[in-house]
Every structure is written in structure tokens, then in C-alpha cells.
Scaffold this motif. Structure first.
Motif, PDB file in Angstrom:
ATOM      1  N   GLY A 189       0.792  -1.219   0.000  1.00 32.01           N
ATOM      2  CA  GLY A 189       0.000   0.000   0.000  1.00 32.01           C
ATOM      3  C   GLY A 189       0.824   1.268   0.000  1.00 32.01           C
ATOM      4  O   GLY A 189       0.285   2.369   0.172  1.00 32.01           O
ATOM      5  N   ILE A 190       2.135   1.157  -0.227  1.00 35.85           N
ATOM      6  CA  ILE A 190       3.033   2.315  -0.159  1.00 35.85           C
ATOM      7  C   ILE A 190       3.217   2.956  -1.528  1.00 35.85           C
ATOM      8  O   ILE A 190       3.201   4.189  -1.650  1.00 35.85           O
ATOM      9  CB  ILE A 190       4.388   1.905   0.443  1.00 35.85           C
ATOM     10  CG1 ILE A 190       4.179   1.385   1.868  1.00 35.85           C
ATOM     11  CG2 ILE A 190       5.371   3.066   0.434  1.00 35.85           C
ATOM     12  CD1 ILE A 190       5.382   0.666   2.446  1.00 35.85           C
ATOM     13  N   ALA A 191       3.414   2.161  -2.555  1.00 36.31           N
ATOM     14  CA  ALA A 191       3.485   2.680  -3.924  1.00 36.31           C
ATOM     15  C   ALA A 191       2.073   2.685  -4.500  1.00 36.31           C
ATOM     16  O   ALA A 191       1.354   1.686  -4.406  1.00 36.31           O
ATOM     17  CB  ALA A 191       4.412   1.837  -4.780  1.00 36.31           C
ATOM     18  N   GLN A 192       1.674   3.808  -5.080  1.00 36.94           N
ATOM     19  CA  GLN A 192       0.299   3.971  -5.539  1.00 36.94           C
ATOM     20  C   GLN A 192       0.272   4.576  -6.938  1.00 36.94           C
ATOM     21  O   GLN A 192       1.258   5.162  -7.390  1.00 36.94           O
ATOM     22  CB  GLN A 192      -0.481   4.843  -4.558  1.00 36.94           C
ATOM     23  CG  GLN A 192      -0.536   4.241  -3.156  1.00 36.94           C
ATOM     24  CD  GLN A 192      -1.346   5.075  -2.188  1.00 36.94           C
ATOM     25  OE1 GLN A 192      -2.034   6.020  -2.572  1.00 36.94           O
ATOM     26  NE2 GLN A 192      -1.275   4.731  -0.917  1.00 36.94           N
ATOM     27  N   SER A 193      -0.860   4.442  -7.585  1.00 42.35           N
ATOM     28  CA  SER A 193      -0.984   4.905  -8.970  1.00 42.35           C
ATOM     29  C   SER A 193      -2.255   5.705  -9.193  1.00 42.35           C
ATOM     30  O   SER A 193      -3.220   5.608  -8.434  1.00 42.35           O
ATOM     31  CB  SER A 193      -0.968   3.714  -9.936  1.00 42.35           C
ATOM     32  OG  SER A 193      -2.044   2.817  -9.651  1.00 42.35           O
ATOM     33  N   VAL A 194      -2.211   6.504 -10.237  1.00 36.49           N
ATOM     34  CA  VAL A 194      -3.389   7.192 -10.760  1.00 36.49           C
ATOM     35  C   VAL A 194      -3.562   6.718 -12.203  1.00 36.49           C
ATOM     36  O   VAL A 194      -2.577   6.664 -12.954  1.00 36.49           O
ATOM     37  CB  VAL A 194      -3.218   8.724 -10.746  1.00 36.49           C
ATOM     38  CG1 VAL A 194      -4.481   9.410 -11.269  1.00 36.49           C
ATOM     39  CG2 VAL A 194      -2.865   9.217  -9.350  1.00 36.49           C
ATOM     40  N   GLU A 195      -4.781   6.343 -12.566  1.00 37.47           N
ATOM     41  CA  GLU A 195      -5.044   5.877 -13.925  1.00 37.47           C
ATOM     42  C   GLU A 195      -6.022   6.809 -14.633  1.00 37.47           C
ATOM     43  O   GLU A 195      -6.986   7.278 -14.036  1.00 37.47           O
ATOM     44  CB  GLU A 195      -5.646   4.460 -13.910  1.00 37.47           C
ATOM     45  CG  GLU A 195      -4.774   3.417 -13.229  1.00 37.47           C
ATOM     46  CD  GLU A 195      -5.045   3.258 -11.753  1.00 37.47           C
ATOM     47  OE1 GLU A 195      -4.147   2.793 -11.021  1.00 37.47           O
ATOM     48  OE2 GLU A 195      -6.165   3.621 -11.320  1.00 37.47           O
ATOM     49  N   VAL A 196      -5.752   7.059 -15.905  1.00 35.17           N
ATOM     50  CA  VAL A 196      -6.632   7.879 -16.735  1.00 35.17           C
ATOM     51  C   VAL A 196      -7.161   6.999 -17.862  1.00 35.17           C
ATOM     52  O   VAL A 196      -6.385   6.350 -18.572  1.00 35.17           O
ATOM     53  CB  VAL A 196      -5.883   9.101 -17.310  1.00 35.17           C
ATOM     54  CG1 VAL A 196      -6.832   9.952 -18.154  1.00 35.17           C
ATOM     55  CG2 VAL A 196      -5.286   9.937 -16.178  1.00 35.17           C
ATOM     56  N   TRP A 197      -8.469   7.011 -18.032  1.00 34.52           N
ATOM     57  CA  TRP A 197      -9.129   6.132 -18.987  1.00 34.52           C
ATOM     58  C   TRP A 197      -9.922   6.942 -20.002  1.00 34.52           C
ATOM     59  O   TRP A 197     -10.442   8.011 -19.694  1.00 34.52           O
ATOM     60  CB  TRP A 197     -10.094   5.190 -18.276  1.00 34.52           C
ATOM     61  CG  TRP A 197      -9.490   4.391 -17.162  1.00 34.52           C
ATOM     62  CD1 TRP A 197      -9.273   4.800 -15.871  1.00 34.52           C
ATOM     63  CD2 TRP A 197      -9.042   3.039 -17.224  1.00 34.52           C
ATOM     64  NE1 TRP A 197      -8.712   3.792 -15.136  1.00 34.52           N
ATOM     65  CE2 TRP A 197      -8.555   2.699 -15.933  1.00 34.52           C
ATOM     66  CE3 TRP A 197      -8.991   2.087 -18.240  1.00 34.52           C
ATOM     67  CZ2 TRP A 197      -8.046   1.438 -15.641  1.00 34.52           C
ATOM     68  CZ3 TRP A 197      -8.481   0.821 -17.955  1.00 34.52           C
ATOM     69  CH2 TRP A 197      -8.011   0.515 -16.663  1.00 34.52           C
ATOM     70  N   GLN A 198     -10.035   6.372 -21.192  1.00 36.18           N
ATOM     71  CA  GLN A 198     -10.906   6.938 -22.214  1.00 36.18           C
ATOM     72  C   GLN A 198     -11.553   5.783 -22.977  1.00 36.18           C
ATOM     73  O   GLN A 198     -10.848   4.933 -23.533  1.00 36.18           O
ATOM     74  CB  GLN A 198     -10.124   7.837 -23.167  1.00 36.18           C
ATOM     75  CG  GLN A 198     -11.012   8.658 -24.090  1.00 36.18           C
ATOM     76  CD  GLN A 198     -10.214   9.698 -24.852  1.00 36.18           C
ATOM     77  OE1 GLN A 198      -9.179   9.390 -25.438  1.00 36.18           O
ATOM     78  NE2 GLN A 198     -10.672  10.947 -24.837  1.00 36.18           N
ATOM     79  N   GLN A 199     -12.867   5.735 -22.921  1.00 34.19           N
ATOM     80  CA  GLN A 199     -13.634   4.653 -23.566  1.00 34.19           C
ATOM     81  C   GLN A 199     -13.127   3.279 -23.128  1.00 34.19           C
ATOM     82  O   GLN A 199     -12.984   2.355 -23.938  1.00 34.19           O
ATOM     83  CB  GLN A 199     -13.568   4.801 -25.087  1.00 34.19           C
ATOM     84  CG  GLN A 199     -14.199   6.099 -25.572  1.00 34.19           C
ATOM     85  CD  GLN A 199     -14.111   6.274 -27.073  1.00 34.19           C
ATOM     86  OE1 GLN A 199     -13.358   5.578 -27.752  1.00 34.19           O
ATOM     87  NE2 GLN A 199     -14.891   7.202 -27.620  1.00 34.19           N
ATOM     88  N   GLY A 200     -12.845   3.151 -21.846  1.00 36.23           N
ATOM     89  CA  GLY A 200     -12.444   1.870 -21.269  1.00 36.23           C
ATOM     90  C   GLY A 200     -10.994   1.488 -21.477  1.00 36.23           C
ATOM     91  O   GLY A 200     -10.578   0.404 -21.069  1.00 36.23           O
ATOM     92  N   LYS A 201     -10.208   2.365 -22.086  1.00 33.57           N
ATOM     93  CA  LYS A 201      -8.803   2.072 -22.353  1.00 33.57           C
ATOM     94  C   LYS A 201      -7.905   2.947 -21.479  1.00 33.57           C
ATOM     95  O   LYS A 201      -8.125   4.149 -21.347  1.00 33.57           O
ATOM     96  CB  LYS A 201      -8.477   2.318 -23.828  1.00 33.57           C
ATOM     97  CG  LYS A 201      -7.027   2.003 -24.201  1.00 33.57           C
ATOM     98  CD  LYS A 201      -6.764   2.283 -25.678  1.00 33.57           C
ATOM     99  CE  LYS A 201      -5.307   1.995 -26.028  1.00 33.57           C
ATOM    100  NZ  LYS A 201      -5.009   2.293 -27.461  1.00 33.57           N
ATOM    101  N   LEU A 202      -6.884   2.323 -20.894  1.00 28.59           N
ATOM    102  CA  LEU A 202      -5.916   3.057 -20.090  1.00 28.59           C
ATOM    103  C   LEU A 202      -5.024   3.874 -21.018  1.00 28.59           C
ATOM    104  O   LEU A 202      -4.274   3.321 -21.821  1.00 28.59           O
ATOM    105  CB  LEU A 202      -5.068   2.076 -19.274  1.00 28.59           C
ATOM    106  CG  LEU A 202      -4.002   2.684 -18.358  1.00 28.59           C
ATOM    107  CD1 LEU A 202      -4.637   3.509 -17.238  1.00 28.59           C
ATOM    108  CD2 LEU A 202      -3.123   1.577 -17.744  1.00 28.59           C
ATOM    109  N   ILE A 203      -5.099   5.208 -20.901  1.00 31.83           N
ATOM    110  CA  ILE A 203      -4.375   6.061 -21.841  1.00 31.83           C
ATOM    111  C   ILE A 203      -3.419   7.055 -21.144  1.00 31.83           C
ATOM    112  O   ILE A 203      -2.775   7.863 -21.811  1.00 31.83           O
ATOM    113  CB  ILE A 203      -5.344   6.815 -22.779  1.00 31.83           C
ATOM    114  CG1 ILE A 203      -6.503   7.469 -22.014  1.00 31.83           C
ATOM    115  CG2 ILE A 203      -5.921   5.868 -23.818  1.00 31.83           C
ATOM    116  CD1 ILE A 203      -6.182   8.795 -21.434  1.00 31.83           C
TER     117      ILE A 203
END
Length: 213
Positions: free
Chosen positions: A125-139
């Protein structure tokens, strides 16, 4: 320059070189990485190099509580053309950061050993991420190390225009909501400066860090 042994130790950051290199060697164990980040130190090296540990004299940062989103970027956020998630696809984010081609950069500093090390930090739980999606695809997205009230950003990627910017601002807004003191962007680059990051001295960074973790 200090050469690390198996002992879990770093010299005082004041002993870093002019460029910010503090030590060479050691390993990427969870214990050593946590010690490093809590002392204002981070690893940064390429595949054919030994592990290099850095504590630069100037630190690129963002104060979440004082950050102002550029009007053009706020308009993009308001259009809601992207979806944002947190810690849903950490492995995919770091893999994209590892493999994406960057202007003026021949290879990647995210080696396979770095990938494995940060996956272990993520499992805790120490390294974390932010994800950005467009039409269900990680972009787009970014990842980093969460020290409690200081978040140390490591790398970000974008497959379409503005995706990494959206990840960056989304993280800052989350940190502001959760009363974080600082987003650490490590070293200066023009892209970060355009996004609103600025430099402070190592001494000031360490004062904030020590009061936060």
C-alpha cells in the motif's frame, strides 16, 4: 561518494555531490527504499549502471494547498472526457512508464529490478498509482511512493494529449482533499514547470519531510 554495503545505511544527504548523487550500490529492498525516501533520497539509474542514490540540492515540488489549475486544463477536466481511478492498475501504469518512448531518451531508468521493487511497495500500500481512462482504455497515468503526508511522484505516461496532465492534477486534488503537505516531483524538467511545479532547497524539503512522516 559513498559505496553502500549490505548494511541498511545512508550517509547524511549533505555529503551528496554537486549534482545530487549521494551513494552507489546496495539493493532495492523494501527496507532500504523506505529508509531512502524517508531521508529524502531516491534511486535513479539506467540498466547498465550500478544503483545510484540521489538527494539533489534543489527539489521540484508542488504544494497541493496552493496549487492553481490552469484554465485550459480545468476546461479539459470539466468536459469529463477522461475517467480517473486510483490504485486499480498499478502494474499496467508502471509498465507503460517503463516502455513508453520519450524525446531525447534512449532507454528507461525503470529497470526490471525497479519494477519488481515497486510492485512489492505497492503490495504494502506504499506505492500507488493514478489511472486515466478513455472509452475503457488506459491512456495515461502516474505512480509514486506515499509517505503519509508527502507523496513522491516517480513517473507518468500519456498515450493521448493531456492524459498525464489530467493524472497529475487529479493526484494534486486528491492530496489537497486529504491534507497532504507536498507532492515531491524530485528533479526539475520543463514539463513539470509548465504544470506548476517549482524548486525549493534540499534543506527546506527535508524540513517538510521530517515534519510529515
Amino acid at each position: 561518494m559513498y559505496f553502500l554495503s549490505k548494511e541498511l545505511y545512508f550517509p547524511p544527504v549533505s555529503e551528496a555531490s554537486y549534482e545530487g548523487i549521494l551513494a552507489v550500490g546496495g539493493d532495492l529492498s523494501t527496507e532500504r527504499l523506505l529508509l531512502a525516501y524517508r531521508e529524502g533520497i531516491f534511486p535513479w539509474f539506467e540498466e547498465d549502471e550500478p544503483i545510484l542514490w540521489w538527494s539533489p540540492p534543489q527539489r521540484m515540488v508542488v504544494n497541493p494547498n496552493e496549487y492553481k489549475v490552469a484554465k485550459s486544463l480545468r476546461n479539459i477536466l470539466n468536459r469529463k472526457i477522461f475517467d480517473i481511478t486510483f490504485n486499480q492498475k498499478f502494474s499496467d501504469v508502471i509498465k507503460h512508464c517503463q516502455t513508453i518512448k520519450r524525446k531525447g531518451q534512449k532507454g528507461t531508468w525503470i529497470t526490471d529490478s525497479m519494477y519488481e521493487a515497486y510492485m512489492k511497495l505497492h503490495s504494502l500500500g506504499i506505492a500507488q498509482s493514478v489511472e486515466v481512462w478513455q472509452q475503457g482504455k488506459l491512456i495515461g497515468g502516474l505512480y509514486g511512493v506515499d509517505l503519509g503526508k508527502v507523496f513522491c511522484g516517480e513517473s507518468m505516461f500519456s498515450l493521448v494529449p493531456n492524459a498525464s496532465k489530467v493524472a497529475f492534477v487529479s493526484l494534486i486534488e486528491k492530496l489537497k482533499w486529504e491534507n497532504y503537505h507536498l507532492l515531491d516531483c524530485q528533479v526539475h524538467n520543463d514539463h513539470l514547470e509548465k504544470l506548476g511545479a517549482f524548486e525549493i532547497s534540499r534543506e527546506n524539503y527535508l524540513k517538510i519531510l521530517k515534519s510529515s512522516v
